[in-house]
Scaffold this motif. Structure first.
Motif, PDB file in Angstrom:
ATOM      1  N   GLN A  86     -15.213  -4.469 -13.613  1.00 60.26           N
ATOM      2  CA  GLN A  86     -14.015  -5.252 -13.949  1.00 60.26           C
ATOM      3  C   GLN A  86     -13.381  -5.892 -12.718  1.00 60.26           C
ATOM      4  N   GLY A  87     -13.990  -5.683 -11.562  1.00 57.90           N
ATOM      5  CA  GLY A  87     -13.456  -6.279 -10.339  1.00 57.90           C
ATOM      6  C   GLY A  87     -12.270  -5.527  -9.770  1.00 57.90           C
ATOM      7  N   ASP A  88     -12.009  -4.329 -10.267  1.00 56.54           N
ATOM      8  CA  ASP A  88     -10.884  -3.515  -9.804  1.00 56.54           C
ATOM      9  C   ASP A  88     -11.354  -2.647  -8.634  1.00 56.54           C
ATOM     10  N   THR A  89     -11.549  -3.296  -7.490  1.00 60.62           N
ATOM     11  CA  THR A  89     -12.061  -2.599  -6.312  1.00 60.62           C
ATOM     12  C   THR A  89     -11.204  -2.914  -5.100  1.00 60.62           C
ATOM     13  N   PHE A  90     -11.436  -2.206  -4.014  1.00 60.64           N
ATOM     14  CA  PHE A  90     -10.739  -2.419  -2.752  1.00 60.64           C
ATOM     15  C   PHE A  90     -11.767  -2.703  -1.667  1.00 60.64           C
ATOM     16  N   THR A  91     -11.408  -3.551  -0.736  1.00 60.59           N
ATOM     17  CA  THR A  91     -12.278  -3.765   0.415  1.00 60.59           C
ATOM     18  C   THR A  91     -12.124  -2.588   1.359  1.00 60.59           C
ATOM     19  N   ASP A  92     -13.072  -2.470   2.310  1.00 63.70           N
ATOM     20  CA  ASP A  92     -12.966  -1.410   3.318  1.00 63.70           C
ATOM     21  C   ASP A  92     -11.642  -1.498   4.059  1.00 63.70           C
ATOM     22  N   GLN A  93     -11.245  -2.718   4.408  1.00 62.07           N
ATOM     23  CA  GLN A  93      -9.998  -2.902   5.156  1.00 62.07           C
ATOM     24  C   GLN A  93      -8.790  -2.461   4.329  1.00 62.07           C
ATOM     25  N   GLU A  94      -8.782  -2.781   3.034  1.00 64.36           N
ATOM     26  CA  GLU A  94      -7.669  -2.355   2.168  1.00 64.36           C
ATOM     27  C   GLU A  94      -7.580  -0.833   2.089  1.00 64.36           C
ATOM     28  N   VAL A  95      -8.719  -0.180   2.009  1.00 66.83           N
ATOM     29  CA  VAL A  95      -8.726   1.286   1.968  1.00 66.83           C
ATOM     30  C   VAL A  95      -8.188   1.840   3.280  1.00 66.83           C
ATOM     31  N   ARG A  96      -8.656   1.291   4.394  1.00 64.34           N
ATOM     32  CA  ARG A  96      -8.191   1.762   5.705  1.00 64.34           C
ATOM     33  C   ARG A  96      -6.677   1.587   5.850  1.00 64.34           C
ATOM     34  N   GLU A  97      -6.157   0.449   5.435  1.00 68.48           N
ATOM     35  CA  GLU A  97      -4.721   0.197   5.526  1.00 68.48           C
ATOM     36  C   GLU A  97      -3.945   1.123   4.588  1.00 68.48           C
ATOM     37  N   ARG A  98      -4.454   1.289   3.384  1.00 63.64           N
ATOM     38  CA  ARG A  98      -3.769   2.106   2.389  1.00 63.64           C
ATOM     39  C   ARG A  98      -3.619   3.558   2.834  1.00 63.64           C
ATOM     40  N   PHE A  99      -4.650   4.083   3.506  1.00 63.70           N
ATOM     41  CA  PHE A  99      -4.645   5.484   3.924  1.00 63.70           C
ATOM     42  C   PHE A  99      -4.373   5.655   5.414  1.00 63.70           C
ATOM     43  N   GLY A 100      -3.961   4.580   6.066  1.00 62.22           N
ATOM     44  CA  GLY A 100      -3.596   4.670   7.477  1.00 62.22           C
ATOM     45  C   GLY A 100      -4.743   5.063   8.387  1.00 62.22           C
ATOM     46  N   LEU A 101      -5.931   4.526   8.124  1.00 64.63           N
ATOM     47  CA  LEU A 101      -7.115   4.912   8.891  1.00 64.63           C
ATOM     48  C   LEU A 101      -7.408   3.966  10.045  1.00 64.63           C
ATOM     49  N   ASP A 102      -6.621   2.924  10.214  1.00 63.33           N
ATOM     50  CA  ASP A 102      -6.837   1.994  11.335  1.00 63.33           C
ATOM     51  C   ASP A 102      -6.027   2.408  12.540  1.00 63.33           C
TER      52      ASP A 102
END
Length: 102
Positions: A86-102
């Motif tokens: 359904q296209g309900d996905t996150f990019t790697d960068q969005e995941v990193r930002e969301r969980f403070g991994l950068d």
């Protein structure tokens, strides 16, 4: 009998006898000893919790924990697959930002 707050200050204890497989008794005794209690205390806790819940303090099931975990994992995988379709996905960068991994 002296009462304080509705509870007996000195509670009498009784004995309880049951037949149990020796190997099971040994395994259970070891488990409870590792938890810091003896078999008698564990059985007493089970009975108290059963009375408090007015039933068994766990959900009886024919499934093992492993089977339930596998079934839950398969559902999560299927949900992830449907999200992707359904296209309900996150990019790697969005995941990193969301969980403070950068």
């Amino acid at each position: 009998m002296h009462l304080y707050g509705g509870d007996s200050m000195a509670q009498a204890s009784g004995t309880f006898s049951m037949r149990i497989d020796p190997a099971l008794k040994q395994q259970a005794s070891q488990l409870f000893n590792d938890l810091g209690i003896d078999l008698s205390a564990a059985i007493s806790l089970f009975l108290k919790q059963s009375v408090a819940e007015q039933g068994l303090p766990f959900q009886p099931s024919k499934e093992t924990h492993r089977e339930r975990d596998i079934a839950r994992l398969l559902l999560e995988i299927e949900q992830g697959h449907q999200d992707k379709l359904q296209g309900d996905t996150f990019t790697d960068q969005e995941v990193r930002e969301r969980f403070g991994l950068d």
